[in-house]
Structure formats: C-alpha cells, structure tokens
Design a protein around this motif. Structure first.
Motif, short mmCIF file in Angstrom:
data_model
loop_
_atom_site.label_atom_id
_atom_site.label_comp_id
_atom_site.label_asym_id
_atom_site.label_seq_id
_atom_site.Cartn_x
_atom_site.Cartn_y
_atom_site.Cartn_z
N ARG A 174 0.84 -1.20 0.00
CA ARG A 174 0.00 0.00 0.00
C ARG A 174 0.87 1.25 0.00
O ARG A 174 0.62 2.20 -0.76
CB ARG A 174 -0.92 -0.01 1.21
CG ARG A 174 -1.80 1.24 1.35
CD ARG A 174 -2.76 1.07 2.52
NE ARG A 174 -3.54 2.28 2.72
CZ ARG A 174 -3.15 3.32 3.43
NH1 ARG A 174 -1.95 3.30 4.03
NH2 ARG A 174 -3.93 4.39 3.56
N GLU A 175 1.91 1.25 0.85
CA GLU A 175 2.80 2.40 0.90
C GLU A 175 3.53 2.59 -0.42
O GLU A 175 3.65 3.71 -0.92
CB GLU A 175 3.81 2.23 2.04
CG GLU A 175 4.71 3.44 2.25
CD GLU A 175 5.65 3.26 3.43
OE1 GLU A 175 6.45 4.18 3.68
OE2 GLU A 175 5.54 2.20 4.09
N ALA A 176 3.99 1.43 -0.98
CA ALA A 176 4.68 1.52 -2.27
C ALA A 176 3.73 2.02 -3.36
O ALA A 176 4.11 2.82 -4.22
CB ALA A 176 5.24 0.14 -2.64
N ALA A 177 2.48 1.53 -3.33
CA ALA A 177 1.49 1.97 -4.33
C ALA A 177 1.21 3.46 -4.18
O ALA A 177 1.09 4.19 -5.17
CB ALA A 177 0.21 1.16 -4.19
N LEU A 178 1.09 3.92 -2.91
CA LEU A 178 0.86 5.35 -2.68
C LEU A 178 2.04 6.18 -3.18
O LEU A 178 1.85 7.22 -3.81
CB LEU A 178 0.62 5.60 -1.19
CG LEU A 178 -0.70 5.07 -0.62
CD1 LEU A 178 -0.76 5.29 0.88
CD2 LEU A 178 -1.90 5.74 -1.30
N LYS A 179 3.27 5.70 -2.89
CA LYS A 179 4.45 6.42 -3.38
C LYS A 179 4.50 6.44 -4.90
O LYS A 179 4.80 7.47 -5.51
CB LYS A 179 5.72 5.79 -2.81
CG LYS A 179 5.92 6.03 -1.32
CD LYS A 179 7.22 5.41 -0.85
CE LYS A 179 7.46 5.68 0.64
NZ LYS A 179 8.73 5.07 1.10
N ALA A 180 4.20 5.27 -5.51
CA ALA A 180 4.21 5.21 -6.98
C ALA A 180 3.15 6.13 -7.57
O ALA A 180 3.39 6.82 -8.57
CB ALA A 180 3.98 3.77 -7.43
N ALA A 181 1.96 6.14 -6.93
CA ALA A 181 0.89 7.01 -7.42
C ALA A 181 1.27 8.47 -7.28
O ALA A 181 1.02 9.29 -8.18
CB ALA A 181 -0.41 6.72 -6.66
N ALA A 182 1.92 8.81 -6.13
CA ALA A 182 2.35 10.20 -5.93
C ALA A 182 3.42 10.58 -6.95
O ALA A 182 3.39 11.67 -7.52
CB ALA A 182 2.88 10.37 -4.50
N THR A 183 4.36 9.65 -7.18
CA THR A 183 5.42 9.92 -8.17
C THR A 183 4.82 10.09 -9.56
O THR A 183 5.18 11.01 -10.31
CB THR A 183 6.44 8.78 -8.17
OG1 THR A 183 7.00 8.64 -6.86
CG2 THR A 183 7.55 9.06 -9.17
N GLN A 184 3.88 9.19 -9.92
CA GLN A 184 3.24 9.28 -11.23
C GLN A 184 2.44 10.57 -11.37
O GLN A 184 2.48 11.23 -12.42
CB GLN A 184 2.33 8.07 -11.44
CG GLN A 184 1.71 8.02 -12.84
CD GLN A 184 0.86 6.78 -13.02
OE1 GLN A 184 0.62 6.04 -12.09
NE2 GLN A 184 0.39 6.58 -14.24
N ALA A 185 1.74 10.93 -10.29
CA ALA A 185 0.98 12.18 -10.34
C ALA A 185 1.90 13.39 -10.50
O ALA A 185 1.60 14.31 -11.27
CB ALA A 185 0.14 12.33 -9.06
N GLN A 186 3.04 13.36 -9.79
CA GLN A 186 4.00 14.45 -9.92
C GLN A 186 4.58 14.51 -11.34
O GLN A 186 4.71 15.58 -11.93
CB GLN A 186 5.11 14.30 -8.90
CG GLN A 186 6.12 15.45 -8.91
CD GLN A 186 7.17 15.29 -7.83
OE1 GLN A 186 7.18 14.31 -7.10
NE2 GLN A 186 8.08 16.25 -7.74
N GLU A 187 4.92 13.33 -11.88
CA GLU A 187 5.45 13.28 -13.25
C GLU A 187 4.43 13.79 -14.26
O GLU A 187 4.77 14.53 -15.19
CB GLU A 187 5.88 11.86 -13.60
CG GLU A 187 7.10 11.38 -12.81
CD GLU A 187 7.43 9.93 -13.12
OE1 GLU A 187 6.61 9.29 -13.83
OE2 GLU A 187 8.48 9.45 -12.66
N MET A 188 3.16 13.37 -14.07
CA MET A 188 2.11 13.84 -14.98
C MET A 188 1.93 15.35 -14.86
O MET A 188 1.75 16.04 -15.87
CB MET A 188 0.81 13.11 -14.67
CG MET A 188 0.82 11.63 -15.02
SD MET A 188 -0.73 10.78 -14.59
CE MET A 188 -1.87 11.63 -15.67
N ALA A 189 1.98 15.85 -13.62
CA ALA A 189 1.84 17.30 -13.44
C ALA A 189 3.00 18.04 -14.09
O ALA A 189 2.80 19.06 -14.76
CB ALA A 189 1.78 17.63 -11.94
N GLU A 190 4.22 17.51 -13.91
CA GLU A 190 5.38 18.14 -14.55
C GLU A 190 5.28 18.07 -16.06
O GLU A 190 5.63 19.03 -16.77
CB GLU A 190 6.66 17.48 -14.07
CG GLU A 190 6.97 17.74 -12.59
CD GLU A 190 8.21 17.01 -12.12
OE1 GLU A 190 8.76 16.22 -12.94
OE2 GLU A 190 8.63 17.21 -10.97
#
Length: 251
Positions: free
Chosen positions: A73-89
């Motif tokens: 769950r923590e890894a999925a949350l981190k991956a989702a946050a990273t993906q969201a940040q990459e998409m925002a960038e």
C-alpha cells in the motif's frame, strides 16, 4: 492382660487378605485409571501445544501478510504520488511548450503582418512616386528629357568594359539594325541627334530604328539583336518593386 494369639493371627490373615483384595481390585485399577487419565491429559496437552503452535504460525503469517499489504500500500501510494507528480510536470512542460509555440506563432504572425504592411507601403510609395515623377516629367520639355537620357546612355557605354562593348558592336555587324525604344516619340531632330551620338559612342554605322513603348514610363532601351540595355524608369521601378517584395518575404 491375656492375649489370644489365634485371634491375632486370624485378624492378621484377614488384614493381609483385605490388603491384597484392595490392592488387587481397587488400588491397582485406580492407578491404571490414573495413568490412563494422565496419558490422556498429556495427549490433550500435546494437541493443545500443536494447536497453539499452528495458531502462532498462522498469526505470524497473518502479521507478515498484513505487513506485506501495508508495504504494498505504501509503495502503491508512493508510486501514485510519483506518477501524479510526473504527470503534473509533463502537463506543465507541455503547457510551457504550447505557450512558447503560441508566442512564437504570434510573433511570426505579427512580423509577417508588419512586413506585409511595410511592403504594401513601399509599393504604394513607389506608385505614388512614379505617378508624381511622371507628372513632373511631363512639365519638362522633351529636348531636355531626351538630352538627359542620351547622356546617361553615353556614360554607360563609355564605362562598359571593352570586351562587353565590342560584343555588343559585333551584334550590329552585317547591317543588323539597333532598335531604340523610348517611352514617348522623339521629335525628328532629336531622333537624328540620338542616331549620330549613338553611332559615335558605339563606333558603328549601322542603321537605327526608333519605336515607342509607353510602358517604359520614361527613359529608353537599346535593343540589340540578342541583348537589351535598359535605361527606363520601368526597369528601375521593377527592380525597386522586386526589392520591396524581397523585404516582404518571411524570414
């Protein structure tokens, strides 16, 4: 005190028989039953220990699975946050590129419109200047205009390299005529004057013909058999318009 040994002996025998009977039919079965009960209790305790061990193992597996789920769950949350940040960038970068492209397109459009306006202004200025010059030129007597044109032609012929001038003269060999085209008709006297001066400048005795082309606006052209020397306003205006058009081309 009198002791009855027979009685004592019989009682002893009876007590021994009682003890044997008790040991045989009571104490030994009780001990056997106690041992069996102990074995049963020991077996139940062993089963309970096995059950407890299995329960502990299952609890450890559940805890490990729960820890794994939490880690996932923590890894999925981190991956989702990273993906969201990459998409925002990526969206921000794309927005910046789109804005830059829009600005560049706008600058090019404005530059093109400005160059188009300047080109149109140049053309209008040339047309107005040509019209105004024609009106002024019309007020100048023909003899003065003709004199200015023939002087310009003579200066050009004099400044030409010897090889080029000889090549032009060679075209007039064998009696081939030189055609002189002017914007307006020359008076007979002026035409004769031009004829004499051009023969002298070229060093030829060829025949010369005169023609009129109003499109020249002003000035004259010398039409050799395979070459034309232009001294008219038409050629000058055409060159100016070409230069104005070149300025108006997108860069």
């Amino acid at each position: 005190m009198h002791l009855d040994w027979w009685t004592i002996g019989l009682q002893t025998i009876n007590f021994g028989i009682l003890v044997w009977l008790l040991h045989r039919f009571l104490y030994k079965p009780v001990l056997t039953m106690i041992d069996a009960r102990k074995a049963e209790v020991r077996g139940q305790f062993d089963v309970a220990k096995d059950v407890e061990a299995k329960a502990k193992a299952e609890l450890a597996a559940v805890e490990a699975e729960r820890a794994g789920i939490a880690a996932e769950r923590e890894a999925a949350l981190k991956a989702a946050a990273t993906q969201a940040q990459e998409m925002a960038e990526a969206r921000r970068a794309q927005a910046e590129r789109d804005a830059e492209a829009l600005m560049d397109s706008t600058r090019k459009t404005l530059a093109s419109e400005r160059e188009g306006a300047l080109d149109e202004a140049r053309r209008i200025a040339l047309d107005l200047g040509s019209d105004f010059a024609q009106r002024l030129l019309a007020e100048v007597p023909m003899q003065y205009r003709a004199e200015a044109w023939i002087e310009r032609i003579e200066q050009h012929l004099k400044a030409m390299p010897q090889a080029e001038r000889e090549a032009l003269v060679q075209q007039l060999a064998n009696g081939k005529p030189l055609a002189i085209v002017t914007a307006c008709a020359l008076p007979p006297a002026t035409a004769d004057h031009w004829n004499a001066r051009l023969r002298q400048s070229l060093g030829v005795s060829s025949a010369m013909t005169f023609a009129v082309d109003p499109a020249l606006t002003a000035g004259a052209e010398l039409h050799f058999p395979t070459a034309i020397l232009r001294f008219s306003w038409q050629s000058a205006l055409a060159a100016a318009r070409m230069e104005a058009g070149a300025h108006g081309q997108p860069r």
